[in-house]
Design a protein around this motif. Structure first.
Motif, mmCIF file in Angstrom:
data_model
loop_
_atom_site.group_PDB
_atom_site.id
_atom_site.type_symbol
_atom_site.label_atom_id
_atom_site.label_comp_id
_atom_site.label_asym_id
_atom_site.label_seq_id
_atom_site.Cartn_x
_atom_site.Cartn_y
_atom_site.Cartn_z
ATOM 1 N N SER A 59 0.131 35.918 -1.640
ATOM 2 C CA SER A 59 -1.336 36.070 -1.621
ATOM 3 C C SER A 59 -2.035 35.224 -2.687
ATOM 4 C CB SER A 59 -1.710 37.545 -1.812
ATOM 5 O OG SER A 59 -1.251 38.309 -0.729
ATOM 6 N N TYR A 60 -1.289 34.411 -3.423
ATOM 7 C CA TYR A 60 -1.912 33.598 -4.477
ATOM 8 C C TYR A 60 -3.084 32.778 -3.948
ATOM 9 C CZ TYR A 60 1.283 34.291 -8.450
ATOM 10 O OH TYR A 60 1.973 34.799 -9.515
ATOM 11 N N LYS A 61 -2.959 32.180 -2.783
ATOM 12 C CA LYS A 61 -4.043 31.361 -2.236
ATOM 13 C C LYS A 61 -5.298 32.215 -2.004
ATOM 14 C CE LYS A 61 -5.195 28.255 1.574
ATOM 15 N NZ LYS A 61 -6.385 28.957 2.043
ATOM 16 N N ILE A 62 -5.110 33.441 -1.533
ATOM 17 C CA ILE A 62 -6.255 34.327 -1.309
ATOM 18 C C ILE A 62 -6.980 34.598 -2.624
ATOM 19 C CG2 ILE A 62 -6.935 36.681 -0.643
ATOM 20 C CD1 ILE A 62 -4.532 36.563 1.367
ATOM 21 N N TYR A 63 -6.221 34.932 -3.675
ATOM 22 C CA TYR A 63 -6.836 35.204 -4.981
ATOM 23 C C TYR A 63 -7.544 33.962 -5.519
ATOM 24 C CZ TYR A 63 -3.586 39.151 -4.807
ATOM 25 O OH TYR A 63 -2.883 40.256 -4.434
ATOM 26 N N TYR A 64 -6.865 32.845 -5.480
ATOM 27 C CA TYR A 64 -7.402 31.575 -5.979
ATOM 28 C C TYR A 64 -8.710 31.225 -5.261
ATOM 29 C CZ TYR A 64 -7.484 26.440 -6.553
ATOM 30 O OH TYR A 64 -7.838 25.135 -6.790
ATOM 31 N N ASP A 65 -8.683 31.237 -3.929
ATOM 32 C CA ASP A 65 -9.886 30.896 -3.164
ATOM 33 C C ASP A 65 -11.015 31.882 -3.417
ATOM 34 O OD1 ASP A 65 -8.987 28.546 -2.001
ATOM 35 O OD2 ASP A 65 -8.238 29.543 -0.201
ATOM 36 N N THR A 66 -10.698 33.167 -3.501
ATOM 37 C CA THR A 66 -11.737 34.169 -3.747
ATOM 38 C C THR A 66 -12.392 33.951 -5.103
ATOM 39 O OG1 THR A 66 -10.580 35.779 -2.355
ATOM 40 C CG2 THR A 66 -12.238 36.648 -3.878
ATOM 41 N N ILE A 67 -11.597 33.664 -6.117
ATOM 42 C CA ILE A 67 -12.140 33.404 -7.453
ATOM 43 C C ILE A 67 -13.132 32.249 -7.412
ATOM 44 C CG2 ILE A 67 -11.530 32.485 -9.735
ATOM 45 C CD1 ILE A 67 -8.846 34.123 -9.344
ATOM 46 N N LEU A 68 -12.766 31.185 -6.711
ATOM 47 C CA LEU A 68 -13.649 30.021 -6.652
ATOM 48 C C LEU A 68 -14.830 30.240 -5.707
ATOM 49 C CD1 LEU A 68 -10.961 27.198 -6.713
ATOM 50 C CD2 LEU A 68 -12.359 28.046 -8.610
ATOM 51 N N GLU A 69 -14.594 30.826 -4.551
ATOM 52 C CA GLU A 69 -15.663 31.023 -3.573
ATOM 53 C C GLU A 69 -16.695 32.053 -4.019
ATOM 54 O OE1 GLU A 69 -13.427 31.883 -0.042
ATOM 55 O OE2 GLU A 69 -12.635 29.834 0.044
ATOM 56 N N LYS A 70 -16.266 33.058 -4.777
ATOM 57 C CA LYS A 70 -17.186 34.086 -5.270
ATOM 58 C C LYS A 70 -17.767 33.706 -6.628
ATOM 59 C CE LYS A 70 -16.522 37.077 -1.916
ATOM 60 N NZ LYS A 70 -17.564 37.490 -1.003
ATOM 61 N N ASN A 71 -17.464 32.501 -7.091
ATOM 62 C CA ASN A 71 -17.990 31.981 -8.354
ATOM 63 C C ASN A 71 -17.649 32.899 -9.534
ATOM 64 O OD1 ASN A 71 -19.324 29.964 -9.789
ATOM 65 N ND2 ASN A 71 -21.267 31.071 -9.712
ATOM 66 N N LEU A 72 -16.413 33.399 -9.552
ATOM 67 C CA LEU A 72 -15.983 34.310 -10.611
ATOM 68 C C LEU A 72 -15.546 33.585 -11.875
ATOM 69 C CD1 LEU A 72 -13.918 36.838 -8.459
ATOM 70 C CD2 LEU A 72 -16.266 37.070 -9.283
ATOM 71 N N LEU A 73 -15.312 32.291 -11.779
ATOM 72 C CA LEU A 73 -14.857 31.509 -12.927
ATOM 73 C C LEU A 73 -16.032 30.738 -13.516
ATOM 74 C CD1 LEU A 73 -12.198 30.750 -14.438
ATOM 75 C CD2 LEU A 73 -12.133 28.713 -12.992
ATOM 76 N N SER A 74 -16.239 30.906 -14.816
ATOM 77 C CA SER A 74 -17.332 30.173 -15.461
ATOM 78 C C SER A 74 -17.022 28.686 -15.494
ATOM 79 C CB SER A 74 -17.569 30.711 -16.872
ATOM 80 O OG SER A 74 -16.429 30.464 -17.678
#
Length: 145
Positions: A59-74
């Motif tokens: 599920s790493y790709k799901i977590y990675y994409d969600t972090i970027l798509e939901k703008n969770l990373l500053s």
């Protein structure tokens, strides 16, 4: 902003919370128990300078994409992803280990997923992020990856 954790295990979360209390840092740490693939999206609206992904490898790709798509990373933030290199040293390169202690560490159970499937999932994930123009990738292979 507190440290935010997502974990699937009620048992391990209870142990962690007990340790946070003993260390007198429980006011600074929030843990949500449940399926991180669902709970990560609930963090929308927050931004983090550092995100650590150490979860179910397929599920790493799901977590990675969600972090970027939901703008969770500053902007300028760092995503640290555990166990992406050799994954216990053998699966990807097919080379057996010659150290009994290392072999014992590598014989962990991963449920219904074989070590070969994990190796393939991690390889595919590494290729995905390597080609992703949204991030810059740096890999630090350290012991188990």
């Amino acid at each position: 902003m507190p440290v935010v954790g997502l974990d699937i295990s009620k048992e391990f979360t209870a142990i962690a919370r007990s340790n946070f209390e003993r260390a007198e840092v429980s006011d600074y740490i929030e843990i949500t128990v449940g399926d991180a693939r669902k709970n990560i999206a609930k963090l929308e609206g927050q931004q983090f300078e550092v995100v650590l992904i150490n979860a179910d490898k397929p599920s790493y790709k799901i977590y990675y994409d969600t972090i970027l798509e939901k703008n969770l990373l500053s902007k300028g933030g760092l995503i640290i992803i555990d166990n992406t290199a050799l994954w216990k040293g053998t699966e990807f390169f097919g080379k057996p280990v010659d150290n009994a202690e290392t072999e014992a560490i590598m014989n962990l159970s991963f449920g219904d997923i074989s070590k070969e499937q994990l190796g393939r999932a991690l390889h595919d994930f590494n290729e995905y992020i390597r080609k992703d123009p949204r991030t810059e990738v740096v890999m630090f292979p350290i012991f188990t990856g």
